[in-house]
Design an enzyme around this catalytic site. Structure first.
Site, PDB file in Angstrom:
ATOM      1  N   ASP A 142      13.452  12.367   6.980  1.00 38.93           N
ATOM      2  CA  ASP A 142      14.254  12.101   5.781  1.00 38.93           C
ATOM      3  C   ASP A 142      13.653  10.930   5.005  1.00 38.93           C
ATOM      4  OD1 ASP A 142      15.318   9.635   6.621  1.00 38.93           O
ATOM      5  OD2 ASP A 142      17.174  10.491   7.361  1.00 38.93           O
ATOM      6  N   VAL A 144      14.198   7.828   4.566  1.00 41.43           N
ATOM      7  CA  VAL A 144      14.000   6.451   5.039  1.00 41.43           C
ATOM      8  C   VAL A 144      13.087   6.378   6.263  1.00 41.43           C
ATOM      9  CG1 VAL A 144      16.174   5.524   4.141  1.00 41.43           C
ATOM     10  CG2 VAL A 144      16.114   6.457   6.453  1.00 41.43           C
ATOM     11  N   LYS A 145      12.524   7.489   6.670  1.00 48.12           N
ATOM     12  CA  LYS A 145      11.712   7.472   7.889  1.00 48.12           C
ATOM     13  C   LYS A 145      10.254   7.116   7.579  1.00 48.12           C
ATOM     14  CE  LYS A 145      15.128   8.638  10.563  1.00 48.12           C
ATOM     15  NZ  LYS A 145      16.251   8.573   9.627  1.00 48.12           N
ATOM     16  N   THR A 146       9.540   6.675   8.643  1.00 48.73           N
ATOM     17  CA  THR A 146       8.135   6.269   8.486  1.00 48.73           C
ATOM     18  C   THR A 146       7.344   7.352   7.768  1.00 48.73           C
ATOM     19  OG1 THR A 146       8.284   5.034  10.535  1.00 48.73           O
ATOM     20  CG2 THR A 146       6.061   5.574   9.777  1.00 48.73           C
TER      21      THR A 146
END
Ligand SMILES: Cc1ncc(COP(=O)(O)O)c(C=O)c1O
Length: 353
Positions: A142, A144-146
């Site tokens: 999603d 906000v993930k790395t």
């Protein structure tokens, strides 16, 4: 994307799907977790894990987390009952739980180990990627993930039969035997949890950047951690294999809940953004999950109808409460300049000293 993801994770199979939440739901269902089964979960996670367990008609059983901020193997051992089907370990904030002890425990007690590595893409334990120790591992891409596809998720497994179930389940149970989709048969029920080709194209472009992103995160985290090392009031989260940390967060403990809450406020006022005080957070810690406590749902849940769910209103995890009350996690960003880092370190030192 699936081929490259499987290669990156050193697993036989990776299946992409619409979100990390869809991946958790699919992994649990495909592993046979269903009505009345108990699933051991941590009280520090993301709401998705508990939602999936409940929608599947299964019963979340809460065990304590330890200073790894992930499930404590001793507490998990004490929570296993004849109804336990699976342990869902969540590798929170980019670092790992005591995965070797949890794996050994699950094997010995005959329960499934499923890993939620949604926040830990790229992290490893003794060289082995997180998300590949259990029967299935789950990832989120999603926003906000790395590594991100905008929205997306994946399920990794070394089990070919499980992979077959996973890939059919995320597409209405279609068996995908021939080229004629209309002639597909449905060996079992599924849902539409497919990832679109467009999202997968973004994921495919992100994968080759992953190592570079991890390298920057690790460098930034090391700089800030080293800069706080001598502060008497600060101690750090236990990371069982520091070399494998994906370094998306720097998590640390203050001596008391009052000091941690106050420090979180003062860090924000000092312009040190991204410092999360999970104990008061609505999404990640059990204290604020009123909707689970009251089982607020637009439709009746199987667990409710069947009376399988005795006490979500009184989750008893005093050791986790004592620990999370003292915990602050700071998000590590890729875009920080040398000046940003120096300034952040000095501001943090002046608040935390
Ligand atoms: C631990 C954990 N599990 C599952 C999820 C769900 O992932 P998604 O947002 O892709 O549905 C998240 C998302 O934040 C997460 O942090």
């Amino acid at each position: 994307m699936e081929e490259q993801l499987a290669a990156r994770l050193h697993v036989r199979h990776a299946h992409v799907c619409a979100s990390g939440t869809a991946a958790v739901f699919t992994a649990l269902a495909a592993c046979g977790v269903g009505a009345g089964d108990e699933v051991i979960v941590p009280p520090f996670t993301f709401v998705a894990d508990i939602e999936c367990v409940l929608w599947l008609g299964a019963v979340p059983v809460f065990a304590e987390v330890d200073t790894t901020l992930c499930l404590d193997p001793a507490s998990v051992a004490a929570a296993i009952t004849p109804r336990t089907k699976a342990v869902l370990v969540v590798h929170m904030c980019g670092s790992m739980g005591r995965i070797d002890a949890l794996e050994e425990l699950c094997r010995r007690r005959g329960v499934l180990l499923i890993e939620d590595a949604a926040q830990a893409m790229g992290a490893t334990y003794r060289g082995q990627p997180l998300g590949t120790f259990g029967r299935a591992g789950v990832f989120s891409f999603d926003f906000v993930k790395t590594m991100t596809c905008g929205e997306g998720g994946a399920i990794a497994t070394n089990d070919a039969a499980l992979h077959e179930v996973v890939q059919a389940f995320t597409d209405h149970g279609h068996d995908h035997r021939g080229a004629d989709r209309g002639a597909d048969r449905h060996p079992f029920l599924g849902l539409n949890f497919r990832l679109s080709e467009l999202h997968a194209a973004v994921g495919l472009a992100q994968l080759p950047k992953l190592d570079r992103m991890l390298e920057v995160q690790r460098r930034h985290k090391r700089y800030l951690r080293d800069g706080l090392q001598d502060l008497r009031r600060v101690s750090f989260r236990k990371v069982p294999d520091a070399a494998g940390d994906s370094a998306t967060f720097l998590s640390f403990f203050l001596p008391t809940e009052a000091e941690a809450r106050e420090a979180a406020g003062r860090l924000a006022s000092a312009g040190v953004d991204g410092c999360f005080y999970w104990y008061d957070n609505n999404w990640h810690y059990h204290r604020k999950w009123q909707h689970f406590q009251t089982l607020a749902s637009p439709a009746a849940l199987a667990v409710q109808k069947a009376g399988w769910l005795p006490h979500l209103s009184s989750i008893h995890v005093p050791r986790s409460d004592a620990l999370l009350g003292r915990t602050i996690s700071m998000l590590i960003k890729l875009g920080w300049t040398k000046t940003d880092l120096e300034q952040r370190r000095e501001r943090m030192r002046s608040v935390l000293q």
